[in-house]
Design an enzyme around this catalytic site. Sequence first.
Site, PDB file in Angstrom:
ATOM      1  CB  CYS A 461      -1.110  -0.002   1.336  1.00 14.75           C
ATOM      2  SG  CYS A 461      -0.037   0.042   2.916  1.00 14.75           S
ATOM      3  CD  GLU A 508      -3.192  -2.229  -0.794  1.00 14.05           C
ATOM      4  OE1 GLU A 508      -2.126  -2.805  -0.820  1.00 14.05           O
ATOM      5  OE2 GLU A 508      -3.603  -2.140   0.441  1.00 14.05           O
TER       6      GLU A 508
END
Length: 518
Positions: A461, A508
């Site tokens: 992330c 992500e």
Amino acid sequence: MLRSRGIILTLTRGLRGQVSSNRLKRASLGPREHISTEPVVEEGLARLRGENVTQPKRETSEEHSLNHHPKDDSRKIRAARYVPLSIPITAETQHDLLAQHVTPLCQKPYHKQLNIKQQQMFKVLHTLGKRLAQVQAPIERTTKGLPCPLESPRPSPDVISYRNKDELGIRSGVDGNPKTVGFFIGRPTDPLMVSVPPTYLINMRDSHKHIVKSFQNFIRESDHRACHHFDDGGIWRNLVVRSTQSGEKMAIVLIHPQQLPEDGIHEIMDELKRFFTEGEGSSCQLDSLYLQACKQTKCTREQAPYRLIAGKKHITETCCGLDFRISPDSFFQINTGGAEVLYRTVQEIAEVSPITTLLDICCGTGTVSLVMAPHVRGTIGIDEVTAAVQDAGENARANNISNSTFIPGKAEKVLPQLSRLLRECSDVVAVVNPARSGLHPDVIHTIRQSTAISKLIYISCKPEGYAMENFVKLGSTLGPKNMKDKSAPFVPRYAIPVDLFPHTNHMELVILFDRVTN
């Protein structure tokens, strides 16, 4: 914890060679049916499940920094200098300023947000290519100069009110009330820092906002003070709100017990129960209400147990046709619809088959393992948090999945014990989904030494952060003192961004790494 300079916001993380689009066909994730196979090297796993069950010692932030990120790595990632607030925040400006910091892209059409994020990911991969070249990684650059092809971002199916978890603090608001529940603009050391209610945030659910408002009304009527500093005698610290797509809601109240006796804590619990079941808070229709009395910045459930005040022990979220138990401290992606896109992407890029054994490193409550289980021979999840492994096991049983095994312990200690067992498997694929701090260097070293692993899918992330150091170490052919490392490196083959955080600068990045054996 989202951190932006000038603000602290507690918002609560066999492809080979060139990959063609024809080979990345979207795979359908079936609901509950799974391939019936013999348990994966069951004898060895049964032995391992009885080992490494000690809950890891909680590290201070200083210890975490020293243990998880070597000094030479930390110099490469420098935090931007914090600029204190210079103008007081007012009632007229507070909500606009909060939106600018929490959802900085909210004024742009969603397709333009994705374009911005694509450019960000391009820069990340461009930097990665340069770093890999410096460590003599055997990469083949694309025509755009990247170390691997980069796909366009896959969008979130939900862009409004998508967050299933929010964590809010308690400080003084713009009106000076010390019991204002919201997100912080500024740092605690900044005299102009204020707490701003989430009234108009577009990524937060209305049900969460209602619970926040009701809780604020409750503590403002309470005789106890808010805890702005651990030594100020106040008790009210934080509120965590969780919910599911079906509408189940959970609230966790975090207090500092100070010198309260046990009877005093029970009295607070009784007051909260009456308020949320019989009083004004009953309109929130909570399914689960907890309290945690924690004297530290953050406590595990072993250090400070979650006390059930009212309702069910857990709520249940459905993702990819499976049911997942959500406890107060369970990790679950904050965007459930986006998580389904993410897990389908992982399955697609991993190209698993009925003979694949999936290693789920940093498995948490087992979402990746259980979603992938119907499509592989078996899965092995590893996590150092014993409670998370217990939840993963419960989730497997609740979904009637029998080919998933979960082992508590540090990956760098468990993986060497699995090496012999994994060599008996014909196709081993590893998936890692660590926190923003990335993987410990020892874990990277252990993965490289585990010769049975042929492919690695890294979900990050924050790929521009410490995860970048993990990527470089995976591909490096230089060992200590520039000596050749005997282990075969992993190099990036394909990258796919997945947007789980609309209106923010975050997303992500899923990267497929292939082991280079020649």
